[in-house]
Design an enzyme around this catalytic site. Structure first.
Site, PDB file in Angstrom:
ATOM      1  N   ASP A   1     -24.042   3.394  -8.383  1.00  0.00           N
ATOM      2  CA  ASP A   1     -23.497   4.749  -8.250  1.00  0.00           C
ATOM      3  C   ASP A   1     -24.656   5.685  -7.921  1.00  0.00           C
ATOM      4  O   ASP A   1     -25.827   5.314  -8.066  1.00  0.00           O
ATOM      5  CB  ASP A   1     -22.785   5.177  -9.547  1.00  0.00           C
ATOM      6  N   ASP A   2     -24.313   6.881  -7.469  1.00  0.00           N
ATOM      7  CA  ASP A   2     -25.382   7.838  -7.153  1.00  0.00           C
ATOM      8  C   ASP A   2     -25.927   8.506  -8.409  1.00  0.00           C
ATOM      9  O   ASP A   2     -27.120   8.772  -8.519  1.00  0.00           O
ATOM     10  CB  ASP A   2     -24.903   8.889  -6.127  1.00  0.00           C
TER      11      ASP A   2
ATOM     12  N   ASP B   1     -23.745  11.331 -15.078  1.00  0.00           N
ATOM     13  CA  ASP B   1     -23.809  12.711 -15.577  1.00  0.00           C
ATOM     14  C   ASP B   1     -23.441  12.671 -17.068  1.00  0.00           C
ATOM     15  O   ASP B   1     -24.290  12.522 -17.934  1.00  0.00           O
ATOM     16  CB  ASP B   1     -22.852  13.566 -14.740  1.00  0.00           C
TER      17      ASP B   1
HETATM   18  O1  LIG Z   1     -21.151  10.430 -15.445  1.00  0.00           O
HETATM   19  P1  LIG Z   1     -19.958  11.185 -14.980  1.00  0.00           P
HETATM   20  O2  LIG Z   1     -19.814  12.496 -15.713  1.00  0.00           O
HETATM   21  O3  LIG Z   1     -18.702  10.390 -15.029  1.00  0.00           O
HETATM   22  O4  LIG Z   1     -20.230  11.612 -13.495  1.00  0.00           O
HETATM   23  C1  LIG Z   1     -20.739  10.718 -12.538  1.00  0.00           C
HETATM   24  C2  LIG Z   1     -19.752  10.507 -11.432  1.00  0.00           C
HETATM   25  O5  LIG Z   1     -19.511  11.770 -10.801  1.00  0.00           O
HETATM   26  C3  LIG Z   1     -19.682  11.632  -9.400  1.00  0.00           C
HETATM   27  O6  LIG Z   1     -18.472  11.301  -8.806  1.00  0.00           O
HETATM   28  P2  LIG Z   1     -17.345  12.405  -8.514  1.00  0.00           P
HETATM   29  O7  LIG Z   1     -16.386  12.475  -9.660  1.00  0.00           O
HETATM   30  O8  LIG Z   1     -18.012  13.705  -8.131  1.00  0.00           O
HETATM   31  O9  LIG Z   1     -16.545  11.802  -7.335  1.00  0.00           O
HETATM   32  P3  LIG Z   1     -17.012  11.429  -5.857  1.00  0.00           P
HETATM   33  O10 LIG Z   1     -18.275  10.606  -5.979  1.00  0.00           O
HETATM   34  O11 LIG Z   1     -15.870  10.653  -5.334  1.00  0.00           O
HETATM   35  O12 LIG Z   1     -17.217  12.718  -5.126  1.00  0.00           O
HETATM   36  C4  LIG Z   1     -20.663  10.507  -9.240  1.00  0.00           C
HETATM   37  O13 LIG Z   1     -20.551   9.897  -7.978  1.00  0.00           O
HETATM   38  C5  LIG Z   1     -20.341   9.584 -10.384  1.00  0.00           C
HETATM   39  O14 LIG Z   1     -19.424   8.581 -10.027  1.00  0.00           O
END
Ligand SMILES: O=P(O)(O)OC[C@H]1O[C@H](OP(=O)(O)OP(=O)(O)O)[C@H](O)[C@@H]1O
Length: 160
Positions: free
Chosen positions: A94-95, A98
């Protein structure tokens, strides 16, 4: 609530993904990659190239805003692949972690897989086996796909 932005350029993203790939070279052999869509798709492509991994799968997730600022609410899995042996030998990419909710949900599905991400905030950091850069909890990470070049007028004109 985010107070500051961290802008990641395409070059920086590729450099960080390569750093992660280098760190992963010390990990047990990888059977395949599971990219967490959407943010993990491009990092996963770069890492697959660097580690010469051809088997790349995706898991589609979405999350809803939670009632508390530190909570991103419910993470919903929209589509998931079958991974043999609870994901053993797979690398989940994953990127960002959070709050760590997304990583938690994906790891529950594939408990024997390794989880790696580029950037990690303190709340979610322990959910990732590997990350390359730590980011403050209040920093909003702007990924290259979130940005577009735009004209910015001289300050003096905006002050008129
Ligand atoms: O640790 P967390 O609080 O769960 O957040 C991390 C997640 O948030 C982002 O995805 P996002 O929900 O923005 O969706 P996307 O990547 O499809 O834009 C990111 O790519 C992770 O998958």
């Amino acid at each position: 609530m985010a107070t500051e932005y961290l802008s990641i350029t395409w070059d920086q993203l590729q450099a960080d993904a390569r750093r992660l790939a280098r760190a992963l070279m010390g990990a047990p052999p990888v059977k395949g990659i599971l990219a967490v869509a959407r943010g993990g798709l491009i990092p996963a492509a770069i890492i697959a190239r660097e580690l010469n991994i051809r088997r790349v799968k995706t898991i589609a997730v979405e999350s809803y805003e939670g009632p508390r600022a530190e909570s991103r609410g419910v993470v919903r899995v929209l589509e998931q692949p079958f991974l043999e042996e609870e994901g053993a030998g797979y690398l989940i990419i994953d990127d960002l972690v959070d709050t760590g909710e997304t990583a938690h949900v994906v790891r529950e599905l594939f408990p024997k897989a390794t989880f790696a991400c580029l950037y990690a905030k303190p709340l979610g950091r322990s959910r990732a086996d590997y990350h390359v850069r730590e980011v403050g909890q209040d920093i909003w990470v702007l990924f290259p796909w979130d940005m577009a070049p735009a004209f910015s007028p001289p300050l003096i004109e905006t002050a008129k």
